[in-house]
Design an enzyme around this catalytic site. Structure first.
Site, PDB file in Angstrom:
ATOM      1  N   TYR A  43    -105.410 -53.293  80.139  1.00  0.00           N
ATOM      2  CA  TYR A  43    -103.998 -53.292  79.743  1.00  0.00           C
ATOM      3  C   TYR A  43    -103.876 -53.634  78.256  1.00  0.00           C
ATOM      4  O   TYR A  43    -103.158 -52.967  77.506  1.00  0.00           O
ATOM      5  CB  TYR A  43    -103.236 -54.312  80.591  1.00  0.00           C
ATOM      6  CG  TYR A  43    -101.785 -54.501  80.219  1.00  0.00           C
ATOM      7  CD1 TYR A  43    -100.812 -53.625  80.682  1.00  0.00           C
ATOM      8  CD2 TYR A  43    -101.380 -55.578  79.421  1.00  0.00           C
ATOM      9  CE1 TYR A  43     -99.467 -53.800  80.350  1.00  0.00           C
ATOM     10  CE2 TYR A  43    -100.049 -55.767  79.085  1.00  0.00           C
ATOM     11  CZ  TYR A  43     -99.100 -54.870  79.553  1.00  0.00           C
ATOM     12  OH  TYR A  43     -97.782 -55.057  79.219  1.00  0.00           O
ATOM     13  N   SER A  82     -95.286 -54.403  74.098  1.00  0.00           N
ATOM     14  CA  SER A  82     -95.712 -55.666  74.701  1.00  0.00           C
ATOM     15  C   SER A  82     -96.392 -56.521  73.643  1.00  0.00           C
ATOM     16  O   SER A  82     -97.039 -56.021  72.716  1.00  0.00           O
ATOM     17  CB  SER A  82     -96.679 -55.462  75.877  1.00  0.00           C
ATOM     18  OG  SER A  82     -97.387 -56.660  76.180  1.00  0.00           O
TER      19      SER A  82
END
Length: 328
Positions: free
Chosen positions: A157, A144
């Site tokens: 996250y 990501s």
């Protein structure tokens, strides 16, 4: 029908029941790989297996919680028993929780760390001995863009993605004396996948995938490309590369601007809190694509917008440079 081990390679895809994981499993099935697919939910896994079998692949589906070391060790063992070797391992399973840091329940925060960071650690830990014994293998991590820049109101996250990037950089050095073992990391932007609908949301957050998000099948295509031509760090599209470039130049401005937009969204939406798929397997929709907030533009339109953004950033950099130079 048994495949010829000399000509057919084996890939393991985690988080394969939906989103990028499902798109990746289908891409490898179409390319002729033997497949071992893993996810927590047996129902979604069975559907994914059926789709890949229909594409001609030989498939082993193993219900697996990547947060549990014993599950991952079993996954590796079953793959070896079934196919003899593991050529490619794709770390993809992940969960997300968004909201004000102190308003996300601690049990959710801890599970995000267990699934994302420890899940990728478990995958690498149990497959690397196989790779070293074989003297070959490719570990691909779907990290990501949050591995480089913070996702707004998603501090835990973000921490897991930075942690994955750091861990894999360390492992890269450890296998540098194995010329045929490769560690590949990809840093995609927001995806038009089911990931958003499955994520946990707190503090009034309620949002759908933005229309300019990336196509999960494009991300899957890059993963397949890396299985054939491994490369360490990769940005799947112009937008993810641009986001990282802009953040590198203006980290404080970008962090504050994205956080401000999320605060506005919280006030406007005021959605009900949900723990999503953090503590339980993903539920419907178990598919590749998620629901977007507006119609998705064509790829040519996205390219034009990306080019315009690049020009805009360039002008901003030149303007900033000019001001700093004139003040000397």
């Amino acid at each position: 029908m048994m495949n010829n081990r000399e000509t057919v390679k084996t890939a393991i895809v985690t988080g394969a029941s939906s989103g990028v994981g499902l798109a990746t499993a289908e891409a490898f099935a179409t390319a002729g790989y033997n497949l071992v697919i893993a996810a927590r939910g047996a129902e979604g896994l069975e559907k994914a297996a059926d789709r890949c079998i229909a594409l001609g692949a030989e498939v082993l589906a193993v219900p697996t919680d990547m947060a549990k070391a014993e599950d991952v060790e079993m996954l590796v063992n079953k793959a070896i028993v079934k196919f003899g070797e593991i050529d490619v391992w794709i770390n993809n399973a992940g969960v997300m929780a968004s909201g004000k840091f102190e308003e996300i329940p601690m049990v959710i925060c801890e599970q995000v760390i267990k699934t994302n960071l420890m899940g990728y650690m478990h995958g690498a830990y149990y497959v690397l001995p196989i790779f070293k014994n074989q003297k070959k293998g490719i570990l691909i991590n779907n990290v990501s863009i949050a591995g480089y820049m913070p996702a707004p109101y998603s501090a835990i996250y973000t921490a897991t993605k930075h942690g994955i990037r750091g861990m894999m950089n360390g492992i890269q050095g450890e296998v540098s004396n194995f010329p045929n073992i490769h560690i590949c990391n990809i840093y995609p932007q927001v995806q038009q996948s089911t990931g958003n609908s499955h994520s946990a949301k707190y503090s009034g957050l309620a949002f759908k995938v933005p229309p300019f998000a990336a196509d999960p099948k494009d991300t899957a295509a890059l993963i397949l490309k890396l299985a054939k031509s491994p490369k360490k760090d990769n940005f799947p599209d112009k937008t993810s590369f641009l986001l990282n470039s802009v953040y590198t130049l203006f980290p404080k401005f970008i962090t504050n601007a994205t956080s401000t937009s999320m605060r506005v969204m919280m006030k406007l939406k005021d959605g009900e809190p949900t723990d999503g798929n953090v503590l339980k397997p993903s539920q419907d929709p178990l598919q590749i694509y998620g629901e977007t907030s507006m119609p998705v533009p064509s790829k040519s339109t996205k390219n034009i917008i990306s080019a315009a953004l690049i020009v805009g950033v360039g002008l901003l950099v030149l303007k900033t440079f000019g001001k700093s130079k004139s003040s000397i």
